[in-house]
Design an enzyme around this catalytic site. Structure first.
Site, PDB file in Angstrom:
ATOM      1  CD  GLU A  17       2.008 -19.897 -76.090  1.00  0.00           C
ATOM      2  OE1 GLU A  17       3.161 -19.531 -75.753  1.00  0.00           O
ATOM      3  OE2 GLU A  17       1.473 -19.553 -77.153  1.00  0.00           O
ATOM      4  NE  ARG A  41       1.638 -12.007 -77.721  1.00  0.00           N
ATOM      5  CZ  ARG A  41       2.785 -12.025 -78.386  1.00  0.00           C
ATOM      6  NH1 ARG A  41       2.956 -12.876 -79.381  1.00  0.00           N
ATOM      7  NH2 ARG A  41       3.764 -11.197 -78.057  1.00  0.00           N
ATOM      8  CG  HIS A  75       5.197 -19.001 -78.886  1.00  0.00           C
ATOM      9  ND1 HIS A  75       4.459 -18.377 -77.917  1.00  0.00           N
ATOM     10  CD2 HIS A  75       5.596 -18.018 -79.733  1.00  0.00           C
ATOM     11  CE1 HIS A  75       4.414 -17.076 -78.151  1.00  0.00           C
ATOM     12  NE2 HIS A  75       5.111 -16.839 -79.253  1.00  0.00           N
TER      13      HIS A  75
END
Length: 600
Positions: free
Chosen positions: A317, A288, A336
């Site tokens: 993000e 994370r 990601h």
């Protein structure tokens, strides 16, 4: 009556109760849509009225984001599936009243308004993935809706991506690729480093972390790990040594992060922790983004403390285009992609579909992340003991020294009630919650507590002591013992060798009443400082003065001792966390032999 596609019944006002009873007989297996004509109230007494019940043999599942075909196939075998993507919040609120289940990924916000708009029909929300930040869990629980996720299917994909970033970073693959495509040939600039013989610190030794460790061992790396809940024997089986957090930072050539984002891990890598690292360390993060202070990482990169970083996740993000971190020449970044393999996406789809179908069938799901509805009278009676149980779990695990794997926990309940008149499952779940949840992405509740504990190699046994007295109170005391571990506060070790904490509820407030073999009495409303000391005059005043100078409010203070002028334990309840300087000053008081700060 057969469950046909549509049936019509003629009902008078006198038979309306019968119609409701008839509907409830089918409520667990059929879905009803009610339509009709709204009539003035006075006309209901004057004429018959009609209600059309439309009965679907299958429940309806709304899939709001793309899901793998294998998962859709499973859903379609059991339910009517409505695949409607890119719905606005208003459109989702409109459709949800016709749905029994909702499946989302990370892009759909499942808000309180959605649960309210469902009118109670929505029974389960399935999150295709691990994180459930986009689902309002409190609202789901209030509306009796189970939330399930898919926590295991993308484990290998995430581990593989972590290794991909590790190797790409070590050999400057991304930078060299960009250079060649720009028409350059800079062989001397992009000389890398070897992985063989280097030390990799895996921070978080759960599913993904342990898979990264296995693969890194295959690359010839020396692997150490930090995780307060990882069983030492499981780590040894892989050839990994469990170490303390500071030892992991100081020893590592490479650090791979695999911890969830919780209050305890938020920005756990910061200016202070970067300063403890070996100069030239390289960092990989596929966990994370928030576990790293990104501004501090830029400073560490500029100073050469961190040689390189490979990042798949970010605090925001997508990150800003002008991000200094993203633009840094020693940073490799991916958008990601940890779970982004064809196989992982299909696995996630199957896992969440199975959980949703199971929930619609009334089965308890091991991947549930919120608590089922508890009868109000039971919850009201157990409420203060639920708080006590969770806080005792938090206290007990914080007393375990770093590197010790927690494997065996014994819970003892003292009660005057008969064994069949006290269900301890909720209390056991809350102790598990207190021990695991602060540093885990798993949300512990009555549904998944035992499964989660077993998954982590944590064996929780229970014992009940039948006490004399009135059974008016469900529990007189709760005691938590952790066996076969070292303690960072030696006085917490009982005569039989386990870490032991015990608590009671007094006037509705949970209290810590025993630490090791020492009797204390301190409210568990704030946080606690435990001091082991020689019993002598003035100790309370000396410690209180240190805290008072920093404006730290003391809520409770209690001293338990063996005998006058002998060994004693002082328990101090504080409303604020003292600074490191104040805690250091407390430790320097001559008569204090050891102390520990325990956050609640």
């Amino acid at each position: 009556m057969a469950a046909s596609a549509s049936s019509t019944m003629l009902l008078s006002s006198k038979s309306s109760r019968a119609s409701l009873s008839w509907k409830n007989q089918f409520a667990s297996t059929s879905v009803f849509r009610v339509s009709g004509v709204t009539l003035p109230r006075r006309s209901l007494r004057q004429c018959p009225w009609f209600i059309v019940f439309s009965m679907d043999a299958k429940p309806t599942v709304l899939v709001a984001e793309k899901l793998g075909e294998a998962g859709l196939k499973l859903l379609k075998e059991f339910a009517n599936v409505d695949c409607s993507y890119n719905l606005s919040p208003e459109e989702l609120c409109t459709k949800i009243s016709l749905c029994d289940a909702l499946v989302v990924r990370s892009g759909t916000k499942v808000t309180r308004e959605i649960f309210e708009s469902s009118g109670g029909r929505l029974k389960v929300v399935g999150r295709a993935g691990v994180g459930i930040d986009n689902v309002d869990l409190a609202a789901a629980t209030e509306h009796g809706c189970l939330v399930v996720n898919a926590p295991t299917a993308n484990t290998v994909a995430a581990a593989e991506h972590g290794i991909a970033l590790l190797t790409a970073m070590a050999r400057n693959v991304a930078q060299a690729d960009a250079s060649v495509k720009a028409g350059k040939w800079l062989r001397n600039k992009y000389v890398g480093v070897s992985l063989v013989g280097k030390t990799l610190a895996v921070m978080g030794f759960g599913k993904v972390g342990s898979e990264v460790a296995r693969r890194a061992k295959g690359l010839g790396m020396h692997v150490i790990a930090h995780d307060p809940y990882a069983p030492a024997d499981r780590a040894r089986a892989i050839g990994v040594q469990l170490v303390s957090f500071d030892e992991a930072l100081a020893s590592a050539d490479f650090i791979s992060l695999h911890m969830p984002l919780t209050p305890a891990t938020k920005q756990i890598l910061n200016d202070e922790t970067f300063a403890k690292m070996k100069k030239g360390v390289r960092i990989v993060n596929v966990a994370r983004g928030g576990v790293i202070d990104e501004e501090a990482l830029v400073r560490a990169l500029d100073a050469g403390i961190v040689a390189q970083a490979a990042l798949d996740v970010f605090t925001v993000e997508p990150p800003p285009k002008d991000s200094k971190l993203i633009q840094h020449e020693n940073v490799t970044a991916t958008p990601h992609l940890g779970a982004s393999t064809t196989e992982a996406q299909e696995g996630v789809a199957i896992e969440v579909a199975e959980a949703v179908v199971g929930a619609l069938k009334g089965e308890l799901s091991a991947t549930a992340v919120n608590a089922p509805m508890v009868p109000a009278e039971v919850l009201l009676e157990l409420k203060p003991f639920v708080v006590l149980a969770e806080k005792l779990g938090r206290l007990a695990v914080q007393l375990v020294a770093g590197g010790s794997g927690v494997k065996s926990v014994k819970v003892t309940y003292g009660s005057a009630r008969a064994p069949d008149d006290l269900d301890t499952r909720l209390l056991r779940a809350m102790i598990t919650k207190g021990m695991i949840e602060p540093i885990s992405s798993v949300f512990i509740n009555l549904v998944n507590a035992d499964f989660t504990a077993k998954q982590r190699g944590l064996q929780i046994s229970e014992e009940r002591l039948l006490l004399d007295g009135s059974p008016e109170s469900p529990v007189e005391f709760i005691q938590v013992q952790i066996a076969n571990v070292e303690s960072k506060f030696a006085s917490a070790i009982s005569d039989s060798g386990e870490i032991r904490v015990e608590g009671r509820v007094k006037d509705g407030v949970p209290h810590l009443t025993k630490v090791g073999s020492f009797e204390v009495d301190v409210s568990l409303e704030g946080s606690i400082i435990l001091c082991s000391q020689v019993d002598q005059p003035g100790m309370i005043g000396k410690v209180g003065s240190v805290l008072g100078e920093e404006n730290v409010n003391v809520s409770f203070m209690s001293v338990g001792r063996v005998a006058p002028r002998k060994q004693a334990v002082m328990a101090i309840g504080v409303d604020e966390q003292p600074s490191k300087e104040s805690l250091k000053r407390i430790g320097e008081i001559p008569a204090i032999q050891e102390f520990v700060y325990l956050g609640l």
